[in-house]
Design an enzyme around this catalytic site. Structure first.
Site, PDB file in Angstrom:
ATOM      1  N   SER A 135     -27.584 -27.143 -15.264  1.00 54.44           N
ATOM      2  CA  SER A 135     -27.397 -27.396 -14.149  1.00 54.44           C
ATOM      3  C   SER A 135     -29.125 -26.466 -14.102  1.00 54.44           C
ATOM      4  O   SER A 135     -29.846 -25.719 -14.063  1.00 54.44           O
ATOM      5  CB  SER A 135     -26.071 -26.978 -12.677  1.00 54.44           C
ATOM      6  OG  SER A 135     -26.483 -27.293 -12.231  1.00 54.44           O
TER       7      SER A 135
ATOM      8  N   TYR B 107     -21.108 -20.602  -8.804  1.00 56.64           N
ATOM      9  CA  TYR B 107     -21.497 -21.625  -9.982  1.00 56.64           C
ATOM     10  C   TYR B 107     -23.162 -21.299 -10.720  1.00 56.64           C
ATOM     11  O   TYR B 107     -23.365 -21.154 -11.710  1.00 56.64           O
ATOM     12  CB  TYR B 107     -22.062 -22.330  -9.093  1.00 56.64           C
ATOM     13  CG  TYR B 107     -21.954 -24.454 -10.047  1.00 56.64           C
ATOM     14  CD1 TYR B 107     -20.975 -24.576 -10.938  1.00 56.64           C
ATOM     15  CD2 TYR B 107     -23.540 -24.791  -9.744  1.00 56.64           C
ATOM     16  CE1 TYR B 107     -21.521 -25.910 -11.808  1.00 56.64           C
ATOM     17  CE2 TYR B 107     -23.512 -25.956  -9.674  1.00 56.64           C
ATOM     18  CZ  TYR B 107     -22.779 -26.575 -11.149  1.00 56.64           C
ATOM     19  OH  TYR B 107     -23.367 -27.476 -11.761  1.00 56.64           O
TER      20      TYR B 107
HETATM   21  N1  NAP Z   1     -22.428 -34.075 -11.353  1.00 60.92           N
HETATM   22  C1  NAP Z   1     -23.612 -33.289 -10.826  1.00 60.92           C
HETATM   23  O1  NAP Z   1     -24.405 -33.538  -9.896  1.00 60.92           O
HETATM   24  C2  NAP Z   1     -23.817 -32.022 -12.066  1.00 60.92           C
HETATM   25  C3  NAP Z   1     -24.744 -31.452 -11.680  1.00 60.92           C
HETATM   26  C4  NAP Z   1     -25.398 -30.058 -12.624  1.00 60.92           C
HETATM   27  C5  NAP Z   1     -24.879 -30.481 -13.501  1.00 60.92           C
HETATM   28  N2  NAP Z   1     -23.547 -30.677 -13.435  1.00 60.92           N
HETATM   29  C6  NAP Z   1     -22.557 -30.025 -14.764  1.00 60.92           C
HETATM   30  O2  NAP Z   1     -22.201 -31.668 -15.171  1.00 60.92           O
HETATM   31  C7  NAP Z   1     -20.456 -30.975 -16.212  1.00 60.92           C
HETATM   32  C8  NAP Z   1     -20.002 -31.986 -15.261  1.00 60.92           C
HETATM   33  O3  NAP Z   1     -19.618 -31.867 -14.108  1.00 60.92           O
HETATM   34  P1  NAP Z   1     -19.038 -33.680 -13.224  1.00 60.92           P
HETATM   35  O4  NAP Z   1     -20.208 -33.946 -12.408  1.00 60.92           O
HETATM   36  O5  NAP Z   1     -18.391 -34.182 -14.136  1.00 60.92           O
HETATM   37  O6  NAP Z   1     -18.036 -32.716 -12.472  1.00 60.92           O
HETATM   38  P2  NAP Z   1     -15.962 -33.499 -12.548  1.00 60.92           P
HETATM   39  O7  NAP Z   1     -16.623 -34.988 -11.771  1.00 60.92           O
HETATM   40  O8  NAP Z   1     -15.869 -32.821 -11.409  1.00 60.92           O
HETATM   41  O9  NAP Z   1     -15.540 -33.622 -14.096  1.00 60.92           O
HETATM   42  C9  NAP Z   1     -15.238 -32.467 -14.687  1.00 60.92           C
HETATM   43  C10 NAP Z   1     -14.988 -32.487 -15.845  1.00 60.92           C
HETATM   44  O10 NAP Z   1     -14.080 -31.095 -16.031  1.00 60.92           O
HETATM   45  C11 NAP Z   1     -12.932 -31.258 -16.628  1.00 60.92           C
HETATM   46  N3  NAP Z   1     -12.072 -29.699 -15.950  1.00 60.92           N
HETATM   47  C12 NAP Z   1     -12.923 -29.093 -15.019  1.00 60.92           C
HETATM   48  N4  NAP Z   1     -11.535 -27.918 -15.623  1.00 60.92           N
HETATM   49  C13 NAP Z   1     -11.482 -27.456 -16.469  1.00 60.92           C
HETATM   50  C14 NAP Z   1     -10.807 -26.775 -17.008  1.00 60.92           C
HETATM   51  N5  NAP Z   1     -10.100 -25.514 -16.626  1.00 60.92           N
HETATM   52  N6  NAP Z   1     -10.174 -27.391 -18.407  1.00 60.92           N
HETATM   53  C15 NAP Z   1     -10.360 -28.322 -18.489  1.00 60.92           C
HETATM   54  N7  NAP Z   1     -11.139 -29.413 -18.224  1.00 60.92           N
HETATM   55  C16 NAP Z   1     -12.058 -29.026 -17.482  1.00 60.92           C
HETATM   56  C17 NAP Z   1     -12.377 -32.416 -15.782  1.00 60.92           C
HETATM   57  O11 NAP Z   1     -10.921 -32.468 -15.720  1.00 60.92           O
HETATM   58  P3  NAP Z   1      -9.435 -32.050 -15.358  1.00 60.92           P
HETATM   59  O12 NAP Z   1      -9.728 -31.765 -13.984  1.00 60.92           O
HETATM   60  O13 NAP Z   1      -8.810 -33.469 -15.330  1.00 60.92           O
HETATM   61  O14 NAP Z   1      -8.961 -31.230 -15.748  1.00 60.92           O
HETATM   62  C18 NAP Z   1     -13.692 -32.874 -16.256  1.00 60.92           C
HETATM   63  O15 NAP Z   1     -12.815 -34.234 -16.929  1.00 60.92           O
HETATM   64  C19 NAP Z   1     -20.359 -30.289 -15.521  1.00 60.92           C
HETATM   65  O16 NAP Z   1     -20.511 -28.497 -16.251  1.00 60.92           O
HETATM   66  C20 NAP Z   1     -21.458 -29.640 -14.434  1.00 60.92           C
HETATM   67  O17 NAP Z   1     -21.118 -28.449 -13.832  1.00 60.92           O
HETATM   68  C21 NAP Z   1     -22.403 -32.129 -12.374  1.00 60.92           C
END
Ligand code: NAP
Length: 290
Positions: A142, A155
């Site tokens: 990120s 984070y």
């Molecule tokens: N969205 C943004 O704006 C943004 C920006 C920068 C970076 N990111 C990064 O992008 C990545 C994806 O984030 P996102 O925005 O898509 O978040 P999200 O919508 O909250 O999805 C997170 C995913 O990770 C899974 N997960 C979380 N904890 C887990 C665990 N303990 N074991 C297995 N699976 C787990 C969740 O599934 P379950 O809950 O079903 O386990 C879900 O599929 C992350 O690494 C985040 O830091 C996101």
């Protein structure tokens, strides 16, 4: 250029947010995608979609916070496939708080999910990649790992650790045939952990559509890119990189830029919105049972 057709990809966090977009992009390339997350129903849905798009989806519910049990996950995965070609460490969590308000369990769960688990998963699958002199690891970090974000310090620490670990590993893996990349998205719109807050990202920070994160993942693999910053366009991407270069020389100057853009204020708003939702949920439970 790496061809993804027929490759076996291990994708964590496939059940929601950005993971679904990455899974679909891999499916269109006709890859086999081993989808990991805790929610079985959502995993089964995305696996059906992958198969309908021309790839093959394999759903394995698992909590990657159980770092010590990742070796069991590895054994289970080998019931379905002989080896893994690509690991995409995408699963991640975020808890916005003042440092003094975190519990130790919360700090541990962020670091285990975002940093320890990607390292351990890679450690477990790396020997077979090295033996085959082929493989690629993609870590979804990120921009919060490039410059710390107030009220989201754990984070930021986890993502900055992921970026530096990738940097060290790229050097360690040089000449082995195994590659490693890191993707640093800024705010993402429509889905994911920021969009879920329902608050619009600060105007001057902008936000990218999730499709661009998936596109960056494919570019990192196909063109072996070391690091990709995902933002709203090439000019902004270079402007962001320039900001971070200046930040290396004068960190407090970028603190001022971040305050001007409204990044600490936005994170504080997300923190307060979540706290209000939690308080109203507790009140409604007390109302029902009290
Ligand atoms: N969205 C943004 O704006 C943004 C920006 C920068 C970076 N990111 C990064 O992008 C990545 C994806 O984030 P996102 O925005 O898509 O978040 P999200 O919508 O909250 O999805 C997170 C995913 O990770 C899974 N997960 C979380 N904890 C887990 C665990 N303990 N074991 C297995 N699976 C787990 C969740 O599934 P379950 O809950 O079903 O386990 C879900 O599929 C992350 O690494 C985040 O830091 C996101």
């Amino acid at each position: 250029m790496t061809i993804l057709t027929g490759k076996t990809v291990l994708l964590t966090g496939a059940s929601g947010g950005l993971g679904v977009y990455i899974a679909r992009a891999l499916a269109r390339e006709k890859a086999t995608v081993i989808c990991i997350s805790r929610s079985k129903v959502e995993l089964d849905i995305i696996c059906d979609e992958i198969t309908a798009l021309g790839g093959k989806g394999i759903s394995i519910p698992f909590d990657i916070k159980n770092v010590a049990k990742l070796s069991v996950l590895k054994q289970y995965i080998h019931r379905f496939v002989d080896h893994i070609d690509i690991i995409i460490n995408n699963a991640g969590i975020e808890i916005c708080r003042l440092l003094s308000d975190y519990s130790l369990e919360e700090i541990q769960s962020i670091l285990e999910t975002n940093l320890l688990s990607p390292i351990e998963l890679t450690r477990l699958f790396l020997p077979s990649m090295l033996e085959r002199r082929s493989g690629h690891i993609v870590n979804i970090a990120s921009l919060s790992g490039k410059k710390g974000v107030a009220y989201n310090s754990i984070y930021s620490a986890s993502k900055s650790g992921l970026i530096m670990w990738t940097d060290a590993m790229r050097q360690e893996l040089a000449g082995t045939g195994v590659k490693i990349s890191v993707i640093c998205p800024g705010y993402v719109s429509e889905v994911g952990l920021v969009a879920k807050s329902g608050l619009p990202a600060p105007y001057f920070a902008g936000s990218s559509k999730p499709f661009y994160v998936a596109k960056a993942v494919l570019r990192a693999i196909k063109q072996n890119q070391a690091e990709i910053i995902v933002s709203t366009g090439f000019i902004i991407e270079y402007f962001v990189k320039l900001l971070f270069v200046i930040g290396q020389l004068y960190p407090p100057f970028i603190d001022v830029v971040y305050r001007w853009i409204g990044i600490p204020k936005f994170t504080r708003m997300r923190l307060e919105k979540k706290r209000n939702v939690d308080v109203s949920m507790i009140n409604s439970v007390i109302g029902k049972h009290g």
